[in-house]
Design a protein around this motif. Structure first.
Motif, PDB file in Angstrom:
ATOM      1  N   GLN A 615       0.834  -1.211   0.000  1.00 26.50           N
ATOM      2  CA  GLN A 615       0.000   0.000   0.000  1.00 26.50           C
ATOM      3  C   GLN A 615       0.866   1.258   0.000  1.00 26.50           C
ATOM      4  O   GLN A 615       0.581   2.221  -0.724  1.00 26.50           O
ATOM      5  CB  GLN A 615      -0.927  -0.004   1.220  1.00 26.50           C
ATOM      6  N   ASP A 616       1.919   1.259   0.804  1.00 29.14           N
ATOM      7  CA  ASP A 616       2.822   2.413   0.853  1.00 29.14           C
ATOM      8  C   ASP A 616       3.521   2.617  -0.491  1.00 29.14           C
ATOM      9  O   ASP A 616       3.695   3.753  -0.960  1.00 29.14           O
ATOM     10  CB  ASP A 616       3.866   2.237   1.955  1.00 29.14           C
ATOM     11  N   ILE A 617       3.922   1.514  -1.106  1.00 21.28           N
ATOM     12  CA  ILE A 617       4.584   1.602  -2.419  1.00 21.28           C
ATOM     13  C   ILE A 617       3.636   2.198  -3.452  1.00 21.28           C
ATOM     14  O   ILE A 617       4.020   3.075  -4.244  1.00 21.28           O
ATOM     15  CB  ILE A 617       5.080   0.211  -2.866  1.00 21.28           C
ATOM     16  N   LEU A 618       2.390   1.743  -3.455  1.00 23.90           N
ATOM     17  CA  LEU A 618       1.410   2.266  -4.411  1.00 23.90           C
ATOM     18  C   LEU A 618       1.164   3.762  -4.207  1.00 23.90           C
ATOM     19  O   LEU A 618       1.041   4.523  -5.169  1.00 23.90           O
ATOM     20  CB  LEU A 618       0.094   1.492  -4.280  1.00 23.90           C
ATOM     21  N   GLN A 619       1.109   4.185  -2.950  1.00 22.16           N
ATOM     22  CA  GLN A 619       0.941   5.612  -2.665  1.00 22.16           C
ATOM     23  C   GLN A 619       2.123   6.418  -3.168  1.00 22.16           C
ATOM     24  O   GLN A 619       1.964   7.514  -3.713  1.00 22.16           O
ATOM     25  CB  GLN A 619       0.765   5.832  -1.159  1.00 22.16           C
ATOM     26  N   ALA A 622       2.110   6.748  -6.888  1.00 22.02           N
ATOM     27  CA  ALA A 622       1.097   7.705  -7.339  1.00 22.02           C
ATOM     28  C   ALA A 622       1.614   9.135  -7.217  1.00 22.02           C
ATOM     29  O   ALA A 622       1.443   9.963  -8.117  1.00 22.02           O
ATOM     30  CB  ALA A 622      -0.185   7.538  -6.526  1.00 22.02           C
ATOM     31  N   LYS A 623       2.284   9.431  -6.086  1.00 16.21           N
ATOM     32  CA  LYS A 623       2.844  10.779  -5.845  1.00 16.21           C
ATOM     33  C   LYS A 623       4.205  10.628  -5.193  1.00 16.21           C
ATOM     34  O   LYS A 623       4.317  10.697  -3.972  1.00 16.21           O
ATOM     35  CB  LYS A 623       1.917  11.603  -4.950  1.00 16.21           C
ATOM     36  N   PRO A 624       5.238  10.420  -6.001  1.00 15.33           N
ATOM     37  CA  PRO A 624       6.583  10.174  -5.449  1.00 15.33           C
ATOM     38  C   PRO A 624       7.057  11.338  -4.579  1.00 15.33           C
ATOM     39  O   PRO A 624       6.940  12.498  -4.957  1.00 15.33           O
ATOM     40  CB  PRO A 624       7.459  10.041  -6.695  1.00 15.33           C
ATOM     41  N   GLY A 625       7.587  10.996  -3.394  1.00 19.04           N
ATOM     42  CA  GLY A 625       8.141  12.010  -2.519  1.00 19.04           C
ATOM     43  C   GLY A 625       7.124  13.032  -2.050  1.00 19.04           C
ATOM     44  O   GLY A 625       7.465  14.188  -1.804  1.00 19.04           O
ATOM     45  N   ARG A 626       5.856  12.618  -1.930  1.00 14.49           N
ATOM     46  CA  ARG A 626       4.791  13.553  -1.556  1.00 14.49           C
ATOM     47  C   ARG A 626       5.093  14.197  -0.204  1.00 14.49           C
ATOM     48  O   ARG A 626       5.614  13.557   0.697  1.00 14.49           O
ATOM     49  CB  ARG A 626       3.444  12.838  -1.518  1.00 14.49           C
TER      50      ARG A 626
END
Length: 720
Positions: A615-619, A622-626
């Protein structure tokens, strides 16, 4: 030791509502050197996704229990060397749940000097005192005659009675059950009383509310306790704890009045003689001891609460919205000594600096306007930021007129300058700008703080930022450790640009020390910048363990590996490649691609073993380095209001929350004196904690309820 480990696992599992296996696994990680941020972010499968605040609390509690057990073992070994220690004492020690309870049990056995009771015991009066306690004075003559041959020296009957009474009274005062019950009564029914010391009324004027003050111990809030203790520390107030009616009625029960080491009392209700002895023990020894202990505990409680307030405010300040990579010119305002200015580029690098004198006594406003306007145009400045100190509103008026007159494409805002002066004189600032005047360094700090509060504020001691409540009354080491933990959590929550971060910022990254941070910067300068995370292993001192702890929190933008710009840990790169392969995509095509990620999500989450990691990887894909920080906002101060004299009751204004205390929130209105929104004025309903309503840095709309120019007090009400 095995028994202790099992007990500790059970206690922590119950306290944190997790399994004993989870407790053990978390402890194993900490013992291996893992940091709280690392465990919180990259070991969610182990912790069940516990938050960093929960893990920080768990870590503290675990260390406390370990230290408690070490002290327990040490006390038991010390007591084994003493003669005739009742087994009940060892049982109480093994059952003690806190350090305070442990020390209370041990206290009677670590005397540094002999008491009257000790001298009486040395004379051989202990058997006589036991007989006197059991049978009363009616049989005392008979017991005296029977036992006097055992005395170490001749003693008269009256002296023996007095010595035996000393033993009884002292041992009553040492009975841990008696002390615990009496302490509970004081906690529940005690009254905290404050009185001004004789001849100190004038000096203690600021504490006039506490000259003749009393409040139930259980109801006194932390901020009031700290004010009372400050008055006591300054030698102006006397604090005491009183109990209406004297001796707690609960102690009349026989179980509480057996002297330490004496045979257990059998009767249900103690005799009048026993109660007289207990009264003497209460007034001569017990109350004074418990009052000291309870005042100390109240101070600890108040300090702990104050630290929690400081931690919460500091977190809000550090996690405040950054303006971002904007060219910024900062003004550090002043009258006689001029307005210092410094311009920085998008990355906080100093471009130019100087001093202007637009205000009295020099009044060189035309010259100042020309200098600033030309600089703003030449350096393409986006934001003009003004520190909120002396002359800030006058400087704001000057700056806005200049922007309008020259039609500059630049916005103007007043910002907090708390901590800028501390940074400007610090070793970090001197090393960075050895040739700059200290005041110019302050202007640089104001500009950088506007761009990124977190990156700039980590350069100074958190205690100097000034968002605490009675922070100077709190133990320095305790406060320092607590605040350092907050900074560490914030830095790692946001992440750090490896090619831009200062040594100060890198020092707070999980697994790094100041020396390692310095070595990273040295290698960065040698390489001309890092191109991938693997290069961290070339840094002197960074081995596999340090790399594991820090790598995920360090970002490299535009490097060799796209994932290096994200919070995905290098240990999971293989997993990401497998995930990408499963949907026949390159990693670079997955990043920021909603359609591809939706397809990937349905396939990847079928594996439940590392669900949290996926889940963390997918997030991150989606927005790298958010950035978890909020969107940047700023307050617009009323241009007609520049001093407290300009305020009138009923005015509606906009301001910025500068501090949140247990009793309310302080707000900067741009008049050089913060106003207070009392907790009762924060909302149209009951508010238990002001932080449920407002946070440091938040822009709020308020109504002026009261203005006291002489005392510099502004009362506000928050408007929705």
């Amino acid at each position: 030791m095995a028994a202790f480990l099992n007990t500790m696992l059970m206690a922590l599992a119950k306290e944190y509502s997790i399994s004993e296996i989870t407790v053990k696994n978390i402890i194993d990680l900490f013992e291996e050197g893992a940091t709280v941020p690392f465990v919180a972010r990259y070991r969610k499968e182990v912790t069940g996704a516990m938050l960093d605040e929960q893990l920080r609390s768990f870590h503290t509690r675990w260390q406390y229990l370990v230290e408690l057990e070490k002290r327990r073992v040490a006390i038991i070994e010390l007591l084994k060397e003493l003669p005739d220690i009742p087994q009940s004492i060892f049982a109480s020690i093994n059952q003690a749940k806190s350090k305070t309870e442990l020390e209370d049990i041990y206290a009677p056995f670590k005397k540094t000097r002999k008491s009257k009771a000790d001298l009486a015991t040395d004379l051989g009066l202990l058997p006589f005192s036991i007989a006197l306690w059991q049978d009363g004075e009616a049989q005392s003559q008979k017991h005296f005659l029977a036992l006097k041959t055992g005395f170490s020296e001749p003693v008269s009957y009256d002296a023996a009675l007095a010595g035996a009474a000393d033993i009884i009274i002292e041992r009553l005062a040492q009975n841990i059950i008696t002390l615990q019950q009496a302490k509970l009564c004081l906690q529940q029914e005690g009254i905290l009383v404050s009185r001004v010391l004789r001849g100190k009324k004038e000096a203690a004027e600021k504490f006039q509310d506490y000259f003749d003050y009393q409040e139930p111990v259980r109801k006194c809030p932390p901020h009031r306790l700290l004010a009372l203790f400050r008055g006591k520390k300054e030698g102006l107030l006397k604090l005491s704890i009183e109990l209406e009616g004297g001796l707690p009625y609960a102690l009349h029960n026989a179980i509480y009045v057996t002297p330490l080491g004496f045979p257990e009392v059998k009767e249900r209700t103690p005799s009048r003689e026993k109660l007289v002895w207990l009264e003497k023990a209460w007034h001569e020894k017990i109350l004074a001891k418990l009052e000291t202990d309870l005042l100390s505990e109240l101070k600890d409680f108040a300090e702990f609460s104050a630290i929690e307030v400081f931690q919460a405010n500091l977190k809000d300040l550090l996690m405040a919205a950054p303006a971002g990579a904007k060219r910024t010119l900062a003004l550090d305002p002043g009258f006689r000594n001029g307005v210092k200015w410094a311009a920085v580029d998008e990355y906080g690098q100093l471009l130019d600096n100087g001093v202007i004198y637009p205000h009295p006594p020099q009044n060189k406003s035309m010259e100042a306007e020309a200098i600033l306007a030309k600089t703003i145009q030449r350096l393409k400045i986006d934001w003009l930021v003004i520190g909120n100190g002396t002359a800030s509103r006058e400087t704001e008026t000057f700056a806005k007129q200049m922007i309008k007159q020259h039609q500059l494409n630049c916005r103007c805002v007043i910002v907090s300058e708390a901590g800028a002066s501390v940074y400007s004189a610090s070793p970090v600032a001197i090393e960075e700008f050895p040739d700059l005047d200290v005041t110019i360094r302050g202007a640089v700090s104001i500009a950088r703080r506007f761009q990124d509060p977190l990156a700039e504020l980590v350069k100074i001691d958190p205690q100097a930022i000034g968002v605490g409540q009675y922070q100077h009354d709190v133990k320095t080491n305790r406060l320092s450790d607590a605040l350092a933990a907050v900074v560490e959590d914030c830095v790692n929550a946001v992440g750090v640009d490896l090619n831009l971060a200062s040594v100060s910022l890198l020092t707070y990254v999980s697994g790094l020390t100041q020396r390692l941070a310095q070595n990273i910067v040295a290698l960065r300068e040698e390489l001309g910048g890092f191109s991938n995370r693997k290069q961290l292993k070339k840094v002197k001192g960074i081995g596999d363990k340090a790399f594991e702890q820090c790598a995920g929190f360090l970002r490299i933008r535009g490097g060799d590996e796209p994932l290096d710009a994200s919070a995905v840990h290098p240990e999971s790169y293989g997993l990401v490649k497998e995930m990408a392969h499963s949907v026949k995509q390159n990693i670079s095509h997955l990043i920021g691609n909603p359609a591809a990620l939706a397809m990937l999500k349905s396939a990847a989450l079928a594996n439940a073993e590392n669900n949290f990691t996926i889940q963390d990887i997918l997030q991150e894909l989606a927005k790298p380095g958010r950035d978890p920080r909020p969107e940047f906002k700023y307050a617009s101060f009323d241009e007609a209001i520049s001093s407290i004299q300009d305020l009138q009751e009923g005015m509606t204004l906009e301001g910025v929350v500068t501090n949140v205390a247990a009793f309310g929130a302080f707000v900067d209105l741009g008049v050089h004196q913060d106003g207070l929104i009392h907790i009762s004025q924060l909302a149209d309903r009951f508010v238990k904690d002001p932080r449920d309503e407002v946070r440091v840095g938040e822009v709020v709309k308020v109504k002026v309820m009261e203005v006291d120019v002489k005392r510099k007090r502004i009362g506000l009400k928050r408007l929705k």
